[in-house]
Design a protein around this motif. Structure first.
Motif, PDB file in Angstrom:
ATOM      1  N   LEU A 273       0.862  -1.184   0.000  1.00 38.40           N
ATOM      2  CA  LEU A 273       0.000   0.000   0.000  1.00 38.40           C
ATOM      3  C   LEU A 273       0.890   1.222   0.000  1.00 38.40           C
ATOM      4  O   LEU A 273       1.809   1.330   0.810  1.00 38.40           O
ATOM      5  N   SER A 274       0.612   2.191  -0.883  1.00 32.96           N
ATOM      6  CA  SER A 274       1.485   3.366  -0.924  1.00 32.96           C
ATOM      7  C   SER A 274       0.818   4.519  -1.648  1.00 32.96           C
ATOM      8  O   SER A 274      -0.286   4.398  -2.175  1.00 32.96           O
ATOM      9  N   GLN A 281      -2.249  10.608  -4.021  1.00 35.47           N
ATOM     10  CA  GLN A 281      -2.925  10.415  -2.758  1.00 35.47           C
ATOM     11  C   GLN A 281      -2.415   9.153  -2.072  1.00 35.47           C
ATOM     12  O   GLN A 281      -1.910   8.233  -2.699  1.00 35.47           O
ATOM     13  N   SER A 282      -2.571   9.098  -0.745  1.00 33.29           N
ATOM     14  CA  SER A 282      -2.238   7.875  -0.026  1.00 33.29           C
ATOM     15  C   SER A 282      -3.273   6.802  -0.344  1.00 33.29           C
ATOM     16  O   SER A 282      -4.400   7.090  -0.741  1.00 33.29           O
ATOM     17  N   ALA A 283      -2.890   5.539  -0.177  1.00 33.52           N
ATOM     18  CA  ALA A 283      -3.874   4.467  -0.199  1.00 33.52           C
ATOM     19  C   ALA A 283      -4.718   4.623   1.060  1.00 33.52           C
ATOM     20  O   ALA A 283      -4.177   4.740   2.161  1.00 33.52           O
ATOM     21  N   GLN A 284      -6.051   4.618   0.941  1.00 30.84           N
ATOM     22  CA  GLN A 284      -6.859   4.985   2.098  1.00 30.84           C
ATOM     23  C   GLN A 284      -8.243   4.356   2.063  1.00 30.84           C
ATOM     24  O   GLN A 284      -8.747   3.964   1.014  1.00 30.84           O
ATOM     25  N   ASP A 285      -8.820   4.288   3.286  1.00 24.17           N
ATOM     26  CA  ASP A 285     -10.172   3.765   3.471  1.00 24.17           C
ATOM     27  C   ASP A 285     -10.291   2.353   2.894  1.00 24.17           C
ATOM     28  O   ASP A 285     -11.114   2.079   2.012  1.00 24.17           O
ATOM     29  N   GLY A 286      -9.463   1.460   3.428  1.00 22.40           N
ATOM     30  CA  GLY A 286      -9.458   0.102   2.905  1.00 22.40           C
ATOM     31  C   GLY A 286      -9.591  -0.945   3.978  1.00 22.40           C
ATOM     32  O   GLY A 286      -9.406  -0.686   5.173  1.00 22.40           O
ATOM     33  N   ARG A 287      -9.898  -2.156   3.545  1.00 22.30           N
ATOM     34  CA  ARG A 287     -10.037  -3.280   4.458  1.00 22.30           C
ATOM     35  C   ARG A 287      -9.502  -4.543   3.781  1.00 22.30           C
ATOM     36  O   ARG A 287      -9.851  -4.843   2.633  1.00 22.30           O
ATOM     37  N   ILE A 288      -8.652  -5.266   4.504  1.00 25.48           N
ATOM     38  CA  ILE A 288      -8.074  -6.524   4.045  1.00 25.48           C
ATOM     39  C   ILE A 288      -8.511  -7.590   5.045  1.00 25.48           C
ATOM     40  O   ILE A 288      -8.202  -7.484   6.238  1.00 25.48           O
ATOM     41  N   THR A 289      -9.245  -8.586   4.608  1.00 26.94           N
ATOM     42  CA  THR A 289      -9.827  -9.535   5.545  1.00 26.94           C
ATOM     43  C   THR A 289      -9.440 -10.968   5.206  1.00 26.94           C
ATOM     44  O   THR A 289      -9.480 -11.385   4.054  1.00 26.94           O
TER      45      THR A 289
END
Length: 437
Positions: A273-274, A281-289
């Motif tokens: 993620l970068s 923009q930053s990598a943002q508002d994410g979910r890894i499950t």
């Protein structure tokens, strides 16, 4: 149901799909160009030769469906590495049950490429396979919504890949939108049960920037990867500046180690993620499950990633996880292991970190440790709680793997140079440790 199923069938049409006379790229191009019915289906059978005119791919800019049967293959043979170009799809395009394959060593872009010449709406790749030459420095699938050279762009929305497999010398799936102005030009992107295999086999000099299974980079938003599988990639999933993303049940396995021509060793990474090096923009508002990641390098690498949660899963890396310059990273019941001699995870300039539950281990490390398992630098803040930390007592003549000798627990197994990191209910090798609240 596809949107075209709702359209009336005109007189003389083929309800199950219109056959194409001829087994060449030119025959398919002529049939598409002649189509005047939105959503018209074309049925393809067997192998189609795409080797002629290698600088002229099949161009699709109409709302049609190409449906493969009986092992349909588009082959560029040894001459053509650019098979299909897609742009200007106003209502929808479907490609189903088609294998795109080439043994060519070169391609200007990818086997299948969507470019910025016109907007694309409702694009579906269903049960397709993309196979490029392992020594060819090109992608299996490429998509670019912005051209800095032409200073123009397009918008792609509702893009779906399902049950697809990609393999190529450069990357599997690469999707770009690099104007970096914060305006997402690719949205509603979905990968469902897709695979990437043996990517990054072409040129060792580019091993640190190529070899991604899935690369989603730039102004791209609302992305979902469900059950992605990466086998023998140098980087499984790359999210650069991506916003509002979900990666569910990733399965990434790669023990590859590549030596570049200047003798750098590049080890495989699970998820990266970068912000792309402060270019967007930053990598943002994410979910890894969930999922399982087993790689020779880092399970996860984050450089400017904000408001990202990693929940569940069991992951093993040969190198430690490295997380820098972000805000709001959360690790919830994650099982994370490092088999190397460094940290299990290192946090640098990370604010408002939460680690809650899980097992973080270097119990199977075969080299004497150099640092504590979990480390925060002086710029960090956050909370660590309910965490089990496991280390290898067999190393160093039966002593635990303790870089700081017999100093207090705060330096032995969870080190923070910042008073703004708090921890409680930490268990080290089965023994409850003092809280720092």
């Amino acid at each position: 149901m596809h949107w075209s199923d709702l359209l009336p069938i005109p007189p003389g049409a083929f309800p199950m799909g219109k056959p194409i006379a001829g087994r060449t790229k030119a025959a398919i191009q002529a049939a598409i160009d002649a189509s005047t019915t939105p959503g018209e289906r074309f049925v393809l059978v067997g192998e189609y030769d795409f080797s002629a005119d290698p600088d002229k791919p099949l161009v699709i800019q109409k709302n049609v469906e190409l449906i493969g049967t009986a092992g349909t293959v588009f082959t560029g043979k040894r001459s053509s590495g650019a098979l299909v170009k897609i742009h200007s799809i106003s209502k929808g395009l479907t490609l189903r049950n088609i294998t795109f394959v080439s043994q060519a060593l070169t391609s200007p872009t990818a086997l299948v490429y969507c470019n910025e010449e016109g907007d694309i709406n409702n694009l579906l790749f269903d049960t397709c396979t993309f196979i490029g030459h392992k020594n060819g420095n090109y992608n299996a699938v490429g998509m670019n919504a912005w051209s800095a050279v032409g200073n123009k762009g397009a918008r792609f929305t509702n893009i779906t890949f399902q049950h697809c497999t990609a393999s190529a010398g450069r990357m599997g799936y690469e999707l770009l939108s690099h104007k970096n102005d914060g305006d997402p030009r690719i949205t509603k992107l979905r990968f469902i049960n897709c695979r990437a295999e043996q990517c990054g086999t072409a040129i060792a000099d580019y091993a640190n920037t190529h070899g991604m299974g899935f690369s989603i980079s730039g102004d791209i938003a609302d992305v979902t990867l469900t059950n992605p599988v990466c086998i023998d990639t140098l980087l499984g999933i790359e999210l650069v500046g991506t916003r509002r993303f979900t990666v569910a049940n990733p399965r990434i396995s790669s023990q590859r180690v590549v030596k570049t021509t200047d003798n750098q060793l590049i080890r495989s990474t699970g998820i990266s993620l970068s912000d792309g090096g402060s270019r967007g923009q930053s990598a943002q508002d994410g979910r890894i499950t969930g999922g399982a990641i087993t790689v020779s390098g880092r399970v996860i690498n984050a450089f400017y990633a904000d408001a990202v949660t990693m929940a569940g899963g069991t992951h093993v890396g040969g190198q430690h996880a490295q997380l820098q310059h972000g805000t709001g990273l959360r690790f919830l019941n994650v099982n994370l292991e490092c088999t190397g001699s460094h940290y299990v995870a290192e946090f640098g300039d990370e604010r408002n970190v939460v680690i809650d539950g899980g097992n973080w281990s270097r119990k199977r490390a075969t080299a004497a440790p150099r640092y504590e398992p979990l480390s925060f630098d002086k710029s960090c803040s956050g909370t660590v709680r309910n965490l089990h930390i496991w280390t290898n007592k067999a190393i160093k003549n039966g002593q635990s793997d303790n870089y700081f000798g017999n100093e207090p627990f705060t330096k032995n197994y969870l080190y923070s140079a910042s008073p703004a990191v708090r921890w409680g209910n930490i268990v080290w090798n089965g023994a409850k440790q003092p809280d720092h609240l």
